[in-house]
Design an enzyme around this catalytic site. Sequence first.
Site, PDB file in Angstrom:
ATOM      1  N   ASP A 136      -2.843  -5.098   0.901  1.00 43.81           N
ATOM      2  CA  ASP A 136      -2.299  -6.368   1.392  1.00 43.81           C
ATOM      3  C   ASP A 136      -2.994  -6.880   2.651  1.00 43.81           C
ATOM      4  OD1 ASP A 136      -1.176  -4.334   2.932  1.00 43.81           O
ATOM      5  OD2 ASP A 136       0.896  -4.844   2.455  1.00 43.81           O
ATOM      6  N   GLN A 167       0.823  -1.208   0.000  1.00 47.54           N
ATOM      7  CA  GLN A 167       0.000   0.000   0.000  1.00 47.54           C
ATOM      8  C   GLN A 167       0.861   1.264   0.000  1.00 47.54           C
ATOM      9  OE1 GLN A 167      -3.112  -1.631   3.196  1.00 47.54           O
ATOM     10  NE2 GLN A 167      -3.959  -0.041   1.898  1.00 47.54           N
ATOM     11  N   HIS A 168       0.201   2.386  -0.226  1.00 46.03           N
ATOM     12  CA  HIS A 168       0.739   3.734   0.006  1.00 46.03           C
ATOM     13  C   HIS A 168       1.710   4.250  -1.058  1.00 46.03           C
ATOM     14  CE1 HIS A 168      -1.027   3.161   3.940  1.00 46.03           C
ATOM     15  NE2 HIS A 168      -0.124   2.271   4.303  1.00 46.03           N
TER      16      HIS A 168
END
Length: 484
Positions: free
Chosen positions: A236, A79-80
């Site tokens: 995730d 992520q991110h």
Amino acid sequence: MYLGLDLGTSGLKAVLVDEAQRVVGSATAPLTVSRPHPGWSEQDPAQWWAALEQALDTLKDRHPAELAAVRGVGLSGQQHGAVLLDADDRVLRPCILWNDTRATAECAALEAAFPDLRRVAGNIAMPGFTAPKLLWVRVHEPEIFSRVARVLLPKAWLRLALSGEAVEEMSDASGTLWLDVAARAWSPEALAATGLAPSAMPRLVEGSAPAGRVRAELARRWGMATPPLVAGGAGDNAAGAVGLGAIRPGDAFVSLGTSGVLFAVTDGARPYPEGAVHAFCHALPGLWHQMGVTLSAAASLAWWAGVTGRDEASLVAEVGHVAQPSEALFLPYLAGERTPHNDGAVRGAFAGLSAGTERPALTQAVMEGVAFSLRDGLDALRASGTRIEAADVIGGGSRSPAWIRILASVLDLPLSPLAEGEHGGAFGAARLARLAVTGEAPDALCTPPARGAAVMPDPALVPAYAERLARYRGLYPALRALAG
């Protein structure tokens, strides 16, 4: 047949899952991280595509009939990360990853520009999230920022390459700080605070919804009979939850992996930024989740194994049956702490040592310190209004009966070990692909793996650990002062 793709930081994993939910084939391809400056962490998206090609080429060689029968593809991933694209969808610079810390100063600037950020986005601005990264680019790479037409997360970029569709789903979008988590929609105000328009964002869908089809030429390359549907997928942690069957309000699990996570499913958005709780959308409609995070769980035991020169299994075996708390205390802040302190500078410590303290007592203290940190996370979730009555437990640390017994008594919760699927997020992504194709009920499909017997809190240890927890919490201010 369904294909799950999990784009991790160190590798990409692909799994083939049949109608009976059996993994019939898997392949992995490694990835590397570039660290051009201290605190920086980047990857070239072209490396992700090369890894996907390698993994699917391997599956075609090993399981051609199964790959040909794939009806749906699900995506999970890290992520991110910030993938910056120009007006022709060309990558402008390497992706800035989730564990990149360069945007620390930009977090304060973002919250100053949008004072309502924490309530809307459901989270504190942290340098790992996506929005502060864009502020950093705007300040330090203005020429690149001026050409940004679209920003995608890592798995959304992979979807664009696979299908030609710029689409993101709710759980991953929650990690950007641009999503109104309660409304499940992009926030124009949060985007404006980073100098972006809503047109820079991909279209939003639920994780179990259709989000394109594999390009026809790629389907032919891998021998797929018809171009498979591509599902929204999940970040995730949410994909892992789908794989574990954590899809109902009240479902909870503890992950004793490298980091430690207490994950709880909720029926509404429950921001609690004052406790550094993550409040995200889940991958399924009408569901959200919260996470309390400790940054060094099994990593603490691995560190201690390196210090002592012993392997982790033998250290845990020395502890044996836990009848009382260790005489020592360990604070597992080896890489800072997330919940409840959001403190990247604080560092860990042993305390309460004497000349008679021996290695087994210190190993037990390490295990207890991780449990105390997770109890901090549990109390933060409870302070937000979330009720957790029992939890499953997964991860490498869950293989230790002693650690589960400690954890159950510190949390004062029954804990059920799960036969954790080694395929993690990829399996959950394959489940989401199937939901997108068939439209079947998630409750019927997303069942948990086999549970071991529940480990109950020890009535003698619960009050003893409550007393030790108070001492543990009392040490944080001193460590904070040492960090400066």
